[in-house]
Design an enzyme around this catalytic site. Structure first.
Site, PDB file in Angstrom:
ATOM      1  N   LYS A  38     -66.543 -12.017 -37.110  1.00  0.00           N
ATOM      2  CA  LYS A  38     -66.897 -13.486 -36.795  1.00  0.00           C
ATOM      3  C   LYS A  38     -67.220 -14.258 -37.946  1.00  0.00           C
ATOM      4  O   LYS A  38     -66.544 -15.112 -38.620  1.00  0.00           O
ATOM      5  CB  LYS A  38     -67.495 -13.716 -35.620  1.00  0.00           C
ATOM      6  CG  LYS A  38     -67.676 -15.326 -35.440  1.00  0.00           C
ATOM      7  CD  LYS A  38     -68.498 -15.499 -34.277  1.00  0.00           C
ATOM      8  CE  LYS A  38     -70.015 -14.877 -34.472  1.00  0.00           C
ATOM      9  NZ  LYS A  38     -70.864 -15.867 -34.729  1.00  0.00           N
ATOM     10  N   THR A  39     -68.184 -13.924 -38.631  1.00  0.00           N
ATOM     11  CA  THR A  39     -68.687 -14.847 -39.604  1.00  0.00           C
ATOM     12  C   THR A  39     -67.848 -14.711 -41.141  1.00  0.00           C
ATOM     13  O   THR A  39     -67.714 -15.697 -41.672  1.00  0.00           O
ATOM     14  CB  THR A  39     -70.134 -14.054 -39.900  1.00  0.00           C
ATOM     15  OG1 THR A  39     -70.967 -14.203 -39.002  1.00  0.00           O
ATOM     16  CG2 THR A  39     -70.962 -15.052 -41.129  1.00  0.00           C
TER      17      THR A  39
ATOM     18  N   ASP B 191     -69.018 -22.698 -34.358  1.00  0.00           N
ATOM     19  CA  ASP B 191     -69.431 -21.284 -34.194  1.00  0.00           C
ATOM     20  C   ASP B 191     -70.261 -20.935 -32.831  1.00  0.00           C
ATOM     21  O   ASP B 191     -70.631 -22.037 -32.227  1.00  0.00           O
ATOM     22  CB  ASP B 191     -70.342 -20.795 -35.178  1.00  0.00           C
ATOM     23  CG  ASP B 191     -70.851 -19.412 -35.370  1.00  0.00           C
ATOM     24  OD1 ASP B 191     -69.688 -18.604 -34.680  1.00  0.00           O
ATOM     25  OD2 ASP B 191     -71.569 -18.811 -35.812  1.00  0.00           O
ATOM     26  N   GLU B 192     -70.141 -19.905 -32.247  1.00  0.00           N
ATOM     27  CA  GLU B 192     -70.691 -19.664 -30.991  1.00  0.00           C
ATOM     28  C   GLU B 192     -70.320 -20.815 -29.869  1.00  0.00           C
ATOM     29  O   GLU B 192     -71.217 -21.290 -29.287  1.00  0.00           O
ATOM     30  CB  GLU B 192     -72.048 -19.527 -31.276  1.00  0.00           C
ATOM     31  CG  GLU B 192     -72.758 -18.561 -32.064  1.00  0.00           C
ATOM     32  CD  GLU B 192     -72.624 -17.052 -31.859  1.00  0.00           C
ATOM     33  OE1 GLU B 192     -72.175 -16.628 -30.396  1.00  0.00           O
ATOM     34  OE2 GLU B 192     -72.845 -16.378 -32.222  1.00  0.00           O
TER      35      GLU B 192
ATOM     36  N   GLN C  34     -69.798 -13.137 -24.153  1.00  0.00           N
ATOM     37  CA  GLN C  34     -71.062 -13.139 -24.612  1.00  0.00           C
ATOM     38  C   GLN C  34     -71.777 -14.493 -24.271  1.00  0.00           C
ATOM     39  O   GLN C  34     -72.764 -14.913 -25.039  1.00  0.00           O
ATOM     40  CB  GLN C  34     -71.345 -12.840 -26.197  1.00  0.00           C
ATOM     41  CG  GLN C  34     -70.712 -11.304 -26.592  1.00  0.00           C
ATOM     42  CD  GLN C  34     -70.776 -11.158 -27.950  1.00  0.00           C
ATOM     43  OE1 GLN C  34     -72.123 -10.820 -28.512  1.00  0.00           O
ATOM     44  NE2 GLN C  34     -69.653 -11.116 -28.635  1.00  0.00           N
TER      45      GLN C  34
ATOM     46  N   ARG D 218     -74.605  -3.642 -28.988  1.00  0.00           N
ATOM     47  CA  ARG D 218     -75.520  -3.807 -30.152  1.00  0.00           C
ATOM     48  C   ARG D 218     -75.610  -2.237 -30.862  1.00  0.00           C
ATOM     49  O   ARG D 218     -75.920  -2.207 -31.866  1.00  0.00           O
ATOM     50  CB  ARG D 218     -76.932  -3.982 -29.821  1.00  0.00           C
ATOM     51  CG  ARG D 218     -77.257  -5.451 -29.186  1.00  0.00           C
ATOM     52  CD  ARG D 218     -76.611  -6.740 -29.831  1.00  0.00           C
ATOM     53  NE  ARG D 218     -75.392  -6.917 -29.137  1.00  0.00           N
ATOM     54  CZ  ARG D 218     -74.155  -7.567 -30.038  1.00  0.00           C
ATOM     55  NH1 ARG D 218     -74.623  -8.085 -31.204  1.00  0.00           N
ATOM     56  NH2 ARG D 218     -73.278  -7.881 -29.432  1.00  0.00           N
TER      57      ARG D 218
END
Length: 675
Positions: free
Chosen positions: A35-36, A221-222, A252, A610
């Site tokens: 994503k980043t 973002d997010e 998420q 994770r």
């Protein structure tokens, strides 16, 4: 950098997300899908195609994320105007707007931002000015109410109109007075940074038009974590051009308790007709076994965009589901298993491991086990258990029983919870103590209680009586946990936590920590070779504080990470332990009671994703709660894991397996783990 060079290494979906510039774009970025990288390359691509950097606005939720994006962008387009792109958190963007425009609301541009302490003081003042007594309405409850109202786009008049009962009507009145005090002092609180920006944009179209013209391309973002105010600010900024790209993952969305509204991302295509949706499903982090488990878990959840994560990282090891006898054995197993894995595999370092849990209080036993084995660790998103304020407060309650001359402990507990023993009582205690008379001894004397208002006098005498009663109780060794529970309840501390802390969620978590403190007392008593006394426990507690405290490491890679799942979002580790997978622990008992399990399930998905190479899930057959062992049931979430993806064993078997003994066996059903 040339366009082809920028796009090199992107998979087809990432390239699609990067190169679709005009119109609304929804990038559904699954866990670990880069994503980043997509966000920063997209901004670099816009700059490379000639879009002026001043026209680009990027907003995220943490300063760390914003810094990382800006650093990557500067590397991609050195000297290309990256420093002129507006990139930061929602709050930092809104501060920038308010510094320039807040005069429209009759504030001065040099306003100050009130911190939590300032807010508490202003709420107290507002309560008094509204004619309520200190004990009529809780400062923490009102502060939480005000924050919730602001996150729901409600100003004082809106809150008053929406009040459903006398309590909410009283809170709304305090909210109005609180806001007037803020304005009088030319201050805003953290929530105001968003709300007042929304107010300016709503009431002054000429100001809004200026920023609509400036920011022609928005990237958020997010997006699944946005609240109602953030949603409206974004909507207003892009309503003329709709050049809005939002990046997020509905799977998420785990922050509803902070005001996040999952509908913002779920409804995006209908709110922005013509939306191009791009799904990022290739995961660069985990093995396919871990991803298949995550897909299976989340696939049976509530309303969502369908995604199937996959990876080129191979099948990988099966998950391990491990049963332990109790919570203490669970912690010992985790610490011991990590120790032995590092012994067997020299390439594994402490920093390759993380232990994740649903609630902060579960870290207490882990810390003890890691200390006992000398395994270095660090806590993420929380203090060490014994350093937490509520634990020190509870210990102060106990210390004043063991040592009646401990004036510091008495002064610490006197206002906890608020009971009418504030400044005047403290001054009287200080004036009349000394020369053979401790503060505790004179608390119910005429020299102190006799000079207090009736409510304070009654509280002083009641607290003194409870302390006298339990001083006698503790003279007889044994049954410490039950006595401590009774003392903390009768003194008002346990049930008063809600009045002490800022909001109900905070108070609940701190109550869980105090309950875990009581568990520590019970375990101390069970292990004691002599009749257990309160003085003995406090001595053990003090030695632990002084000699066993683990400092924050200079090199985090040299430590095992202990973290709540919420705090671990966005992080990744080669080996992850997910502990306490038991009903009413995870999923949390409140979610079970309310029948609201969707977000808990998303939290489980976040925890699974994770892990990069290995995931070990543990559950205890018994767990201590409030000093008493209770039988546990395995988490219903474990039933969502396909049987072919995991092995089941008990903790002793796994330790022996590492030592070379093959004791592997399977259980007929996952619920045979715990009964």
């Amino acid at each position: 950098m040339e366009l082809n060079e920028l796009l090199r290494g992107l998979n087809p979906e990432q390239r699609d997300a990067v190169t679709t510039i005009d119109g609304p774009v929804l990038v559904l970025a699954g866990a670990g899908t880069g994503k980043t990288r997509v966000i920063t390359v997209r901004m670099a691509y816009m700059l490379a195609t000639g879009i002026p950097p001043e026209r680009i606005l990027g907003m995220t939720f943490t300063n760390k994320a914003a810094r990382e994006m800006r650093e990557r962008l500067a590397q991609l387009v050195p000297g290309g105007g990256a420093d002129k792109v507006t990139l930061g958190t929602f709050h930092s963007f809104c501060v920038r707007i308010l510094r320039r425009e807040i005069s429209a609301l009759n504030y001065l541009g040099n306003f100050t931002i009130a911190d939590d302490s300032d807010q508490q003081g202003l709420v107290k003042q507002a309560i008094a000015q509204c004619g309520y007594g200190k004990d009529d309405i809780s400062v923490s409850a009102v502060a939480a109410y005000i924050s919730a109202q602001k996150n729901q786009l409600r100003f004082p008049v809106d809150a008053a109109n929406a009040a459903r009962n006398n309590f909410e009507a009283s809170c709304a009145a305090v909210y109005r007075q609180y806001q007037e005090l803020l304005e009088l002092q030319n201050s805003v609180d953290f929530d105001d940074l968003l709300l007042l920006t929304y107010k300016i944009f709503s009431e002054f179209p000429e100001i809004l038009a200026k920023y609509q013209e400036r920011y022609r391309y928005l990237l958020i973002d997010e997006y699944q974590d946005t609240n109602d105010v953030q949603f409206e600010i974004v909507r207003m900024l892009c309503e003329n051009h709709h050049n809005l790209c939002v990046v997020g993952d509905d799977d998420q969305s785990i922050y509803s308790w902070r005001g996040a509204n999952i509908r913002n991302i779920l409804d995006f295509p209908s709110l922005y007709p013509g939306t191009k949706a791009v799904k990022l499903e290739q995961n660069y982090r985990s093995t396919n076994t871990i991803l298949q488990a995550a897909n299976a878990v989340i696939g049976g959840g509530g309303e969502r965009f369908g995604k199937q994560l996959w990876s080129d990282n191979g099948k990988g090891e099966p998950l391990l589901l491990v049963k332990t006898d109790d919570g203490e054995c669970e912690a010992d197993f985790i610490a011991g298993y990590i120790n032995q894995m590092m012994t067997e595999n020299s390439s594994l370092k402490p920093g390759d491991f993380a232990v994740l849990y649903r609630s902060n209080h579960l870290s207490r036993q882990l810390e003890i086990s890691f200390r006992n084995l000398g395994v270095p660790y660090r806590l993420v998103g929380g203090q060490e258990f014994y350093q937490r304020k509520e634990i020190k407060d509870a210990a102060a309650y106990l210390k004043v029983l063991v040592n009646p001359r401990d004036n510091q402990s008495l002064l610490r507990i006197l206002p906890l919870p608020p009971r009418g023993l504030a400044e005047k009582a403290v001054n009287l205690l200080k004036e009349n103590s000394g020369a053979g008379h401790s503060m505790r001894q004179i608390l119910n004397s005429d020299a102190v209680a006799g000079k207090l208002p009736p409510k304070g006098a009654a509280a002083a005498r009641e607290l003194a009586a409870v302390m006298d009663k339990y001083t006698t109780e503790f003279e007889t060794p044994g049954n410490l946990a039950a006595k401590v529970t009774g003392y903390l309840r009768e003194s008002g501390y346990l049930d008063g936590l809600q009045a002490i802390y800022r909001d109900l969620e905070d108070a609940r978590k701190r109550r869980e920590n105090v309950d875990e403190f009581i568990n520590a007392i019970a375990q101390y008593e069970m292990k004691s070779s002599e009749p257990a006394t309160l003085a003995g426990f406090l001595e053990n507690f003090a030695l632990l504080e002084e000699n066993d405290r683990t400092e924050e490491p200079q090199n985090p890679d040299g430590c095992v990470t202990l973290s709540t799942i919420h705090a671990a979002k966005g992080l990744e580790y080669p080996v992850v332990f997910l502990m306490a997978l038991e009903d009413n622990v995870f999923p949390h008992e409140r979610a079970v009671e309310e029948g609201n399990l969707d977000e808990e399930l998303r939290l489980f998905y976040v925890a699974i994703t994770r892990a990069k190479r290995k995931l070990i899930i543990t559950a205890a057959m018994r767990r201590m709660q409030r000093g008493v062992f209770r039988n546990q049931r395995a988490s219903r979430f474990l039933l969502r894991l396909p049987e072919e993806l995991y092995e089941v064993a008990n903790s002793d078997e796994l330790i022996k397996r590492l030592e070379g003994d093959d004791l592997t066996r399977a259980f007929e059903n996952i619920f045979n783990l715990l009964k």
